[in-house]
Design a protein around this motif. Structure first.
Motif, short mmCIF file in Angstrom:
data_model
loop_
_atom_site.label_atom_id
_atom_site.label_comp_id
_atom_site.label_asym_id
_atom_site.label_seq_id
_atom_site.Cartn_x
_atom_site.Cartn_y
_atom_site.Cartn_z
N ARG A 114 0.84 -1.20 0.00
CA ARG A 114 0.00 0.00 0.00
C ARG A 114 0.87 1.24 0.00
NH1 ARG A 114 -4.26 2.15 4.56
NH2 ARG A 114 -2.29 2.76 5.56
N ALA A 136 -3.92 5.35 -11.83
CA ALA A 136 -5.25 5.46 -11.23
C ALA A 136 -5.54 6.91 -10.86
CB ALA A 136 -5.37 4.58 -9.99
N THR A 166 -13.64 6.93 -9.50
CA THR A 166 -12.28 6.43 -9.67
C THR A 166 -12.09 5.95 -11.10
OG1 THR A 166 -12.92 4.20 -8.94
CG2 THR A 166 -12.02 5.69 -7.27
N TYR A 205 -9.03 3.66 -13.58
CA TYR A 205 -7.83 2.84 -13.53
C TYR A 205 -7.32 2.55 -14.94
CZ TYR A 205 -9.29 1.88 -8.73
OH TYR A 205 -9.67 2.00 -7.42
N LYS A 250 -6.56 -2.88 -13.39
CA LYS A 250 -7.94 -3.10 -12.99
C LYS A 250 -8.10 -4.47 -12.32
CE LYS A 250 -10.37 -0.09 -16.24
NZ LYS A 250 -11.24 -0.02 -17.45
N ARG A 269 -6.71 -5.30 -9.62
CA ARG A 269 -5.56 -5.57 -8.74
C ARG A 269 -5.25 -4.37 -7.83
NH1 ARG A 269 -0.52 -6.40 -10.67
NH2 ARG A 269 -0.82 -5.05 -12.48
N THR A 274 -6.36 -0.60 -6.03
CA THR A 274 -7.49 0.21 -5.58
C THR A 274 -6.98 1.55 -5.06
OG1 THR A 274 -8.72 -1.78 -4.92
CG2 THR A 274 -9.48 0.33 -4.05
N SER A 304 -7.90 5.08 -3.08
CA SER A 304 -8.86 5.60 -2.11
C SER A 304 -8.27 6.85 -1.47
CB SER A 304 -9.20 4.55 -1.04
OG SER A 304 -8.03 4.20 -0.30
N HIS A 363 -3.69 0.83 -2.99
CA HIS A 363 -3.54 -0.52 -2.48
C HIS A 363 -3.31 -1.43 -3.67
CE1 HIS A 363 -5.29 -4.18 -0.16
NE2 HIS A 363 -3.99 -4.10 -0.03
#
Length: 124
Positions: free
Chosen positions: A19, A49, A58, A60, A65, A67, A69, A71, A82
């Motif tokens: 992360r 992203a 959001t 990507y 995509k 895999r 994320t 935020s 992440h």
């Protein structure tokens, strides 16, 4: 002006998770759209992203995509990426970016604000 500082990079094995964090500061840092770009050695910089100011939208790159994320926590002025199921081809310097509009990031317009980058290395 928006200042961005990334952290969380490192060396991991293929299949692992990581992360990345990006702390934003400066005027209107909680209202700008944020994004992540990356650049591998000898390759062009590429979009990874993006997230709009409140986290409701959001976007990507196709190669992440499912895999990765993205935020954000506006109370902490921090954006996260992440990354799961990491592959050796994900090895790159990852840059946190900010732009006044989410649409610019979606259209892959070069953002005006960049962090210093954090290295992610995935071994096979």
């Amino acid at each position: 002006q928006v200042q961005l500082v990334e952290s969380g990079g490192g060396l991991v094995q293929a299949g692992a998770s990581l992360r990345l964090s990006c702390a934003a500061s400066g005027r209107s840092s909680s209202t700008v759209a944020m994004g992540w770009f990356r650049q591998a050695p000898g390759k062009e910089r590429e979009f990874v992203a993006a997230i709009n100011w409140n986290g409701g939208l959001t976007d990507y790159a196709d190669f992440v995509k499912g895999r990765f994320t993205i935020s954000r926590d506006n109370a902490k002025n921090t954006v996260y990426l992440h990354m799961t199921s990491l592959k050796p081809e994900d090895t790159a310097v990852y840059y946190c970016t900010a732009d006044s509009t989410y649409i610019n990031l979606r259209h892959r317009v070069t953002p005006p604000y960049w962090g210093q980058g954090t290295q992610v290395t995935v071994s096979s």
